[in-house]
Write a protein that holds these residues in place. Structure first.
Motif, mmCIF file in Angstrom:
data_model
loop_
_atom_site.group_PDB
_atom_site.id
_atom_site.type_symbol
_atom_site.label_atom_id
_atom_site.label_comp_id
_atom_site.label_asym_id
_atom_site.label_seq_id
_atom_site.Cartn_x
_atom_site.Cartn_y
_atom_site.Cartn_z
ATOM 1 N N TRP A 166 -8.314 4.927 4.188
ATOM 2 C CA TRP A 166 -8.045 3.875 3.495
ATOM 3 C C TRP A 166 -8.607 4.040 2.375
ATOM 4 O O TRP A 166 -8.420 4.849 1.641
ATOM 5 C CB TRP A 166 -10.684 4.138 4.006
ATOM 6 N N TRP A 197 -3.762 -3.052 8.017
ATOM 7 C CA TRP A 197 -4.824 -3.497 6.940
ATOM 8 C C TRP A 197 -5.996 -3.783 7.639
ATOM 9 O O TRP A 197 -5.894 -5.064 8.812
ATOM 10 C CB TRP A 197 -4.164 -5.248 6.017
ATOM 11 N N ARG A 231 -10.030 -6.475 6.495
ATOM 12 C CA ARG A 231 -10.370 -7.408 4.942
ATOM 13 C C ARG A 231 -11.993 -7.220 5.396
ATOM 14 O O ARG A 231 -12.071 -7.743 6.868
ATOM 15 C CB ARG A 231 -9.005 -9.084 5.011
ATOM 16 N N GLN A 273 -8.695 1.911 -2.087
ATOM 17 C CA GLN A 273 -9.426 0.887 -2.157
ATOM 18 C C GLN A 273 -8.807 -0.656 -2.102
ATOM 19 O O GLN A 273 -7.891 -1.165 -1.775
ATOM 20 C CB GLN A 273 -9.211 0.187 -3.903
ATOM 21 N N GLY A 274 -9.843 -1.819 -2.537
ATOM 22 C CA GLY A 274 -9.397 -3.077 -1.919
ATOM 23 C C GLY A 274 -9.049 -3.507 -2.566
ATOM 24 O O GLY A 274 -8.739 -3.211 -3.896
ATOM 25 N N ARG A 318 -16.077 -6.718 8.599
ATOM 26 C CA ARG A 318 -14.660 -5.655 8.095
ATOM 27 C C ARG A 318 -14.229 -6.150 9.565
ATOM 28 O O ARG A 318 -14.632 -6.429 10.512
ATOM 29 C CB ARG A 318 -14.704 -4.427 8.376
ATOM 30 N N TYR A 361 -9.094 -6.987 0.940
ATOM 31 C CA TYR A 361 -8.471 -6.501 1.923
ATOM 32 C C TYR A 361 -8.222 -4.944 1.835
ATOM 33 O O TYR A 361 -7.691 -4.005 0.610
ATOM 34 C CB TYR A 361 -6.422 -7.182 1.871
ATOM 35 N N TYR A 362 -8.048 -4.094 2.975
ATOM 36 C CA TYR A 362 -8.204 -2.899 2.645
ATOM 37 C C TYR A 362 -7.115 -2.272 3.725
ATOM 38 O O TYR A 362 -6.563 -2.627 4.822
ATOM 39 C CB TYR A 362 -9.015 -2.246 2.731
ATOM 40 N N CYS A 363 -6.610 -1.108 3.114
ATOM 41 C CA CYS A 363 -5.587 -0.369 4.083
ATOM 42 C C CYS A 363 -5.466 0.363 4.166
ATOM 43 O O CYS A 363 -7.110 1.148 3.443
ATOM 44 C CB CYS A 363 -3.724 -0.282 3.260
ATOM 45 N N SER A 364 -5.300 1.019 5.353
ATOM 46 C CA SER A 364 -5.690 1.904 5.781
ATOM 47 C C SER A 364 -4.689 2.786 7.014
ATOM 48 O O SER A 364 -3.783 2.373 7.198
ATOM 49 C CB SER A 364 -6.981 1.547 7.363
ATOM 50 N N CYS A 389 0.674 -1.255 -0.090
ATOM 51 C CA CYS A 389 0.050 0.277 -0.126
ATOM 52 C C CYS A 389 0.799 1.140 0.214
ATOM 53 O O CYS A 389 1.389 1.356 0.897
ATOM 54 C CB CYS A 389 -0.905 0.460 0.760
#
Length: 124
Positions: free
Chosen positions: A114, A35, A37, A116-117, A44, A93-96, A21
């Motif tokens: 956030w 991360w 998910r 995009q996944g 989530r 999976y999303y990074c944040s 990311c």
């Protein structure tokens, strides 16, 4: 602020993937990054995070010992190395990023930023 996740894909059970990311627009070395998910039909969940100011990390119980989070402060990038993947790891999976460095805030899903996944599919 931008968070651009990549690295998802299809892998067989027992295999490995590394998510990346790339971030911009906030002070990376002060932030908590990590991360989440979300699997189909499920809520989530937090997977892993890292406080870049002191390198403290936190992992969800379901991924401990299999996943490793790391950061490259020079590249403003956070990674998630996923080993021994299981079908139940299948998710988007999303990074944040939590720019104030509040790890509890991050883990409760209250990060400011956030990405995009990226889809991870683990076949049995």
């Amino acid at each position: 602020v931008q968070l651009q996740a990549s690295g998802g894909g299809l892998v067989q059970a027992g295999g490995s993937l590394r998510l990346s990311c790339v971030t911009s627009g906030f002070t990376f070395d002060r932030a908590v990054v990590g991360w989440f998910r979300q699997a189909p039909g499920k809520e989530r969940e937090a997977v892993a995070c890292r406080a870049n100011s002191n390198s403290n990390t936190l992992y969800g119980d379901s991924v401990k010992g299999r996943f490793t989070i790391s950061s490259d402060n020079a590249k403003n990038t956070v990674y998630l190395q996923m080993n021994s993947l299981k079908p139940e790891d299948t998710a988007v999976y999303y990074c944040s990023a939590e720019p104030r460095g509040w790890m509890v805030h991050f883990w409760n899903g209250r990060s400011d930023y956030w990405g995009q996944g990226t889809l991870v599919t683990v076949s049995s």
